[in-house]
Write a protein that holds these residues in place. Structure first.
Motif, PDB file in Angstrom:
ATOM      1  N   THR A 213       0.811  -1.225   0.000  1.00 44.15           N
ATOM      2  CA  THR A 213       0.000   0.000   0.000  1.00 44.15           C
ATOM      3  C   THR A 213       0.840   1.268   0.000  1.00 44.15           C
ATOM      4  O   THR A 213       0.364   2.334  -0.399  1.00 44.15           O
ATOM      5  CB  THR A 213      -0.927   0.048   1.232  1.00 44.15           C
ATOM      6  N   GLY A 214       2.085   1.168   0.480  1.00 42.89           N
ATOM      7  CA  GLY A 214       2.918   2.351   0.625  1.00 42.89           C
ATOM      8  C   GLY A 214       2.500   3.212   1.804  1.00 42.89           C
ATOM      9  O   GLY A 214       2.994   4.331   1.967  1.00 42.89           O
ATOM     10  N   MET A 215       1.595   2.700   2.648  1.00 38.69           N
ATOM     11  CA  MET A 215       1.124   3.441   3.814  1.00 38.69           C
ATOM     12  C   MET A 215       1.689   2.823   5.090  1.00 38.69           C
ATOM     13  O   MET A 215       2.043   1.644   5.110  1.00 38.69           O
ATOM     14  CB  MET A 215      -0.412   3.411   3.897  1.00 38.69           C
ATOM     15  N   LYS A 216       1.755   3.610   6.147  1.00 37.95           N
ATOM     16  CA  LYS A 216       2.199   3.131   7.447  1.00 37.95           C
ATOM     17  C   LYS A 216       0.997   2.916   8.364  1.00 37.95           C
ATOM     18  O   LYS A 216       0.072   3.731   8.383  1.00 37.95           O
ATOM     19  CB  LYS A 216       3.169   4.130   8.100  1.00 37.95           C
ATOM     20  N   VAL A 217       1.039   1.826   9.125  1.00 36.54           N
ATOM     21  CA  VAL A 217       0.010   1.604  10.145  1.00 36.54           C
ATOM     22  C   VAL A 217       0.234   2.604  11.275  1.00 36.54           C
ATOM     23  O   VAL A 217       1.349   2.744  11.776  1.00 36.54           O
ATOM     24  CB  VAL A 217       0.080   0.164  10.686  1.00 36.54           C
ATOM     25  N   GLU A 218      -0.817   3.306  11.665  1.00 33.67           N
ATOM     26  CA  GLU A 218      -0.689   4.329  12.709  1.00 33.67           C
ATOM     27  C   GLU A 218      -1.246   3.883  14.053  1.00 33.67           C
ATOM     28  O   GLU A 218      -0.757   4.308  15.101  1.00 33.67           O
ATOM     29  CB  GLU A 218      -1.387   5.619  12.260  1.00 33.67           C
ATOM     30  N   ASN A 219      -2.271   3.022  14.032  1.00 37.37           N
ATOM     31  CA  ASN A 219      -2.875   2.545  15.282  1.00 37.37           C
ATOM     32  C   ASN A 219      -3.304   1.095  15.122  1.00 37.37           C
ATOM     33  O   ASN A 219      -3.701   0.672  14.020  1.00 37.37           O
ATOM     34  CB  ASN A 219      -4.098   3.389  15.662  1.00 37.37           C
ATOM     35  N   ILE A 220      -3.243   0.329  16.235  1.00 42.79           N
ATOM     36  CA  ILE A 220      -3.664  -1.073  16.191  1.00 42.79           C
ATOM     37  C   ILE A 220      -4.492  -1.426  17.429  1.00 42.79           C
ATOM     38  O   ILE A 220      -4.344  -0.815  18.495  1.00 42.79           O
ATOM     39  CB  ILE A 220      -2.454  -2.022  16.069  1.00 42.79           C
ATOM     40  N   LEU A 221      -5.363  -2.429  17.256  1.00 41.57           N
ATOM     41  CA  LEU A 221      -6.099  -3.013  18.376  1.00 41.57           C
ATOM     42  C   LEU A 221      -6.065  -4.525  18.188  1.00 41.57           C
ATOM     43  O   LEU A 221      -6.462  -5.032  17.126  1.00 41.57           O
ATOM     44  CB  LEU A 221      -7.538  -2.515  18.410  1.00 41.57           C
ATOM     45  N   ALA A 222      -5.588  -5.250  19.203  1.00 34.79           N
ATOM     46  CA  ALA A 222      -5.346  -6.688  19.049  1.00 34.79           C
ATOM     47  C   ALA A 222      -6.157  -7.546  20.004  1.00 34.79           C
ATOM     48  O   ALA A 222      -6.412  -7.164  21.148  1.00 34.79           O
ATOM     49  CB  ALA A 222      -3.852  -6.975  19.254  1.00 34.79           C
ATOM     50  N   ASP A 223      -6.549  -8.720  19.516  1.00 35.49           N
ATOM     51  CA  ASP A 223      -7.176  -9.751  20.328  1.00 35.49           C
ATOM     52  C   ASP A 223      -6.454 -11.060  20.023  1.00 35.49           C
ATOM     53  O   ASP A 223      -6.572 -11.601  18.918  1.00 35.49           O
ATOM     54  CB  ASP A 223      -8.669  -9.861  19.995  1.00 35.49           C
ATOM     55  N   LEU A 224      -5.676 -11.551  20.988  1.00 36.94           N
ATOM     56  CA  LEU A 224      -4.839 -12.729  20.783  1.00 36.94           C
ATOM     57  C   LEU A 224      -5.431 -13.955  21.472  1.00 36.94           C
ATOM     58  O   LEU A 224      -6.236 -13.851  22.391  1.00 36.94           O
ATOM     59  CB  LEU A 224      -3.419 -12.469  21.301  1.00 36.94           C
ATOM     60  N   ASN A 225      -4.996 -15.126  21.024  1.00 38.33           N
ATOM     61  CA  ASN A 225      -5.498 -16.394  21.547  1.00 38.33           C
ATOM     62  C   ASN A 225      -4.318 -17.254  21.994  1.00 38.33           C
ATOM     63  O   ASN A 225      -3.387 -17.490  21.215  1.00 38.33           O
ATOM     64  CB  ASN A 225      -6.305 -17.110  20.462  1.00 38.33           C
ATOM     65  N   TYR A 226      -4.369 -17.717  23.242  1.00 35.88           N
ATOM     66  CA  TYR A 226      -3.298 -18.543  23.811  1.00 35.88           C
ATOM     67  C   TYR A 226      -3.765 -19.979  24.059  1.00 35.88           C
ATOM     68  O   TYR A 226      -2.944 -20.867  24.249  1.00 35.88           O
ATOM     69  CB  TYR A 226      -2.813 -17.933  25.129  1.00 35.88           C
ATOM     70  N   LEU A 227      -5.048 -20.207  24.086  1.00 32.48           N
ATOM     71  CA  LEU A 227      -5.722 -21.487  24.309  1.00 32.48           C
ATOM     72  C   LEU A 227      -5.557 -22.052  25.721  1.00 32.48           C
ATOM     73  O   LEU A 227      -6.514 -22.473  26.337  1.00 32.48           O
ATOM     74  CB  LEU A 227      -5.270 -22.548  23.294  1.00 32.48           C
ATOM     75  N   TYR A 228      -4.320 -22.104  26.233  1.00 36.75           N
ATOM     76  CA  TYR A 228      -4.076 -22.694  27.542  1.00 36.75           C
ATOM     77  C   TYR A 228      -3.384 -21.692  28.466  1.00 36.75           C
ATOM     78  O   TYR A 228      -2.518 -20.935  28.027  1.00 36.75           O
ATOM     79  CB  TYR A 228      -3.221 -23.961  27.412  1.00 36.75           C
ATOM     80  N   GLU A 229      -3.749 -21.729  29.748  1.00 30.88           N
ATOM     81  CA  GLU A 229      -3.204 -20.772  30.709  1.00 30.88           C
ATOM     82  C   GLU A 229      -1.694 -20.923  30.895  1.00 30.88           C
ATOM     83  O   GLU A 229      -0.995 -19.951  31.189  1.00 30.88           O
ATOM     84  CB  GLU A 229      -3.905 -20.933  32.073  1.00 30.88           C
TER      85      GLU A 229
END
Length: 378
Positions: A213-229
């Motif tokens: 895209t030639g663009m830079k990411v400026e902000n992010i929001l993440a939801d990650l999955n680990y499955l096990y504690e």
């Protein structure tokens, strides 16, 4: 013109990444593998060096011996560039020593295990006169380079949506077994860093989104999955992206996508059309327009961009793949070593690796803070 003398750290025995780099290095006849350290055990390293028909004296016990011995050789004999193909935790100390001693570097991703380490390497490289490449391999595909050119030329208009997905299922046999998930280095923060899935394949998708895209990411929001504690490393995740002008995107990465092999897809949509590419079918770039039939663009034709054609080695209709993609990156590095003013954009630079490490840490931070928006500042 004499070939560039290349050293390799890691990548011996049955290493997939080792084969990929060796084939790529030889592809354009620009490099000659001269020596290296292929295994932590010197005997195994020597055996592998013999298989490659290398001079036994250039197969070293460790990196320190390589640097000391090579620097004592005449300049026209010593190794000029070194590829780092080791586990993640060795990238930083090895790259740092190589930079401090004037070697050009080609490093596997992620660049380091922390953003702070990446910043140190960036400062060192800026003070030096050497080339440093980070092998975000997929940027070398001709159709990805064609996509980048078409977006820059406005063929799909103003970008409205960015969608990158990287799905694998390889970790399924390990993650559900407590003993196995505790034994793999990919799930060990001491060896892999703070992230598994995002650090390993999510960074490819992040780099690709910015590259095409030639663009830079400026902000992010993440939801990650680990499955096990008891598992400290993410093995799946979704990240919302915001670029300039509030352009929205989404990055999806998984190592528990059951049955998936290496499903990396890139979809960019503008107000005049869209472009789609799939890594498992890399010779097809799809152009979508609302008032036209679907167009399929293939590599090797004269009407394609110069950037795309630079990496073509075969006539149209002859499939090119992952080896060719990495080979194009090595070719870009070779051209930069020979003339540092040329081929900008033909290989991912250290700054791309720096942004990748920033992305990893910001992603994990966003998740741990309760899935909140975080600004991507370098």
């Amino acid at each position: 013109m004499a070939k560039i003398r290349l050293g390799i750290l890691g990548g011996g025995a049955d290493s997939l990444i080792g084969i990929l780099h060796r084939v790529a290095a030889n592809m354009f006849d620009q490099f000659e593998i001269t020596g290296g350290v292929f295994d932590v055990k010197h005997e195994k390293s020597l055996q592998f060096g013999e298989k490659l028909q290398l001079d036994k004296s250039r197969v070293y016990k460790d990196l320190d011996h390589l640097i000391i011995t090579e620097k004592q050789l005449p300049e026209d004999k010593r190794i000029e560039a070194v590829s780092i193909l080791t586990p993640n935790f060795l990238h930083f100390p090895m790259a740092k020593k190589l930079l401090e001693n004037g070697f050009n570097v080609i490093c596997e991703k992620p660049l380091t295990t922390t953003y702070e380490e990446a910043k140190i390497l960036n400062e060192l490289q800026q003070r030096s006169n050497v080339i440093f490449a980070v092998t975000y391999t997929y940027t070398g595909y001709p159709m990805i380079r064609q996509m980048k050119t078409m977006i820059a030329n406005g063929d799909i208009g103003k970008i409205q949506k960015v969608d990158v997905q990287y799905y694998q299922g390889w970790i399924n046999p390990l993650i559900h077994d407590k003993e196995k998930r505790s034994a793999t280095w990919r799930l060990d923060p001491e060896k892999s860093g703070i992230s598994c899935c995002i650090g390993d394949i999510g960074t490819h998708a992040f780099n690709m989104a910015e590259f095409v895209t030639g663009m830079k990411v400026e902000n992010i929001l993440a939801d990650l999955n680990y499955l096990y504690e008891d598992n400290p490393m993410d093995i799946d995740g979704t990240v919302l992206l915001r670029f300039q002008d509030n352009i929205k995107g989404v990055l999806r990465a998984s190592q528990i996508a059951t049955g998936e092999e290496n499903n990396f897809t890139v979809q960019i949509y503008g107000d005049k059309g869209g472009l789609k590419w799939e890594q498992e079918n890399p010779n097809y770039l799809y152009l979508l327009k609302e008032d036209q039939p679907l167009q399929v663009i293939k590599p090797g034709h004269g009407f394609l961009s110069e950037f795309s054609l630079e990496g073509i080695k075969l006539p149209p209709g002859h499939p090119e793949g992952i080896f060719d993609s990495m080979g194009n990156i090595y070719y870009g590095v070779a051209m930069a070593i020979r003339d540092k003013s040329k081929f900008d954009g033909a290989y991912p630079k250290l700054n791309d690796g720096l942004r990748g490490m920033n992305f990893i840490e910001k992603t994990v931070s966003s998740h741990k803070k309760g899935n909140v928006w975080i600004e991507m500042k370098d």
